[in-house]
Design a protein around this motif. Structure first.
Motif: not given
Length: 289
Positions: A244-251, A257-262, A269-282
């Motif tokens: 799913a394309n989440l570029r720039g989306a506000d989550l 939401l889980t880390q696996m889903q993300i 870098r513009y995708t807004k994530l919850p505090s407990y979710i890490k931004r995937p390196a890939h």
């Protein structure tokens, strides 16, 4: 919903953010215990209980830095939330399955059970971070304590658990939490629009859409275009976000939401994530659209 309260949100927040895999304290259980079927996510077939050929003697991965390039994208998506180290260091008290073969089969069967418990703990802890009413808060707190106690059981007791029976009350509480938070945050929005549970939105173009408060439990959002969409207070339990394309989306305040889903989705870098979710390196290496 004036009776909503944020009793002690730090309890849920702290627990949810602490649920992180520590691969250095695990005996490569995700690389051994789980069954793998060759697909676009995995380059090989691997039966449950058989170690991946890339697993080294020290339980590190021989191709860790090249997983996606070598056909093991699924490995970069997986997240046990810490269930692996709990089984390795607590349930089996640091006994290496290679050195203690009599425990190996039991350890491999316990791991998926612990995974499910940790997933439920993550959801309930997150629910406790929301301003729910007093009665629901107390029920969630009691459920969290019960789940945490269950993770401390010995291997035989864990294998005897009825996971369906455990999930039923947890799911009921999560549904109540979702309804309270979504309806409170979006007063007046049509309920029919909010209920998209199990929706088939595969490949659907939802770029820039305001989807706040939508119930997308179990939804199919594979390759959906959600770029720049407002996904705050969206319930994502069980939703399939592969590609799913989440570029720039506000989550930033998306629910459950889980880390696996993300990890399985595309973002930037513009995708807004919850505090407990890490931004995937890939995400950094994925081409822009």
């Amino acid at each position: 919903m004036s009776n909503l309260t944020n009793r002690d949100s730090s309890v849920g927040i702290n627990i949810r953010e602490s649920l992180q895999a520590d691969c250095q304290s695990c005996f490569g259980l995700c690389c051994t215990a789980l069954n793998i079927v060759a697909s676009s996510d995995f380059a090989i077939n691997k039966p449950a209980g058989s170690p991946c050929p890339n697993l080294q003697d020290n339980y590190s991965c021989h191709i860790h830095s090249e997983l996606r390039e070598t056909g093991f994208k699924g490995c970069t998506v997986f997240d046990c939330l810490g269930a692996g180290q709990q089984v390795s260091q607590v349930t089996f008290q640091g006994q290496d399955w290679r050195q203690s073969r009599e425990h190996a089969d039991k350890m491999f069967r316990v791991f998926p059970m612990m995974e499910q418990l940790y997933e439920m703990i993550a959801y309930v802890a997150e629910a406790l971070s929301y301003p729910v009413n007093n009665d629901l808060y107390e029920q969630l707190l009691a459920q969290l304590e019960l789940l945490q106690q269950t993770t401390e059981l010995d291997a035989d007791a864990l294998l005897a658990l009825d996971m369906v029976a455990i999930r039923v009350p947890v799911n009921a509480l999560l549904l109540k939490t979702s309804e309270q938070i979504r309806l409170h945050s979006l007063k007046g929005k049509a309920s029919k629009q909010l209920n998209q549970r199990g929706a088939d939105w595969m490949g659907k173009n939802l770029k820039g859409k305001d989807l706040r408060g939508t119930d997308l439990r179990g939804g199919y959002l594979i390759a959906a275009n959600l770029q720049d969409a407002n996904l705050r207070e969206v319930d994502f339990i069980g939703a399939d976000l592969r590609d799913a394309n989440l570029r720039g989306a506000d989550l930033s305040t998306s629910m459950f939401l889980t880390q696996m889903q993300i990890n399985a989705a595309q973002g930037d870098r513009y995708t807004k994530l919850p505090s407990y979710i890490k931004r995937p390196a890939h995400w950094q290496s994925e081409p822009p659209v």
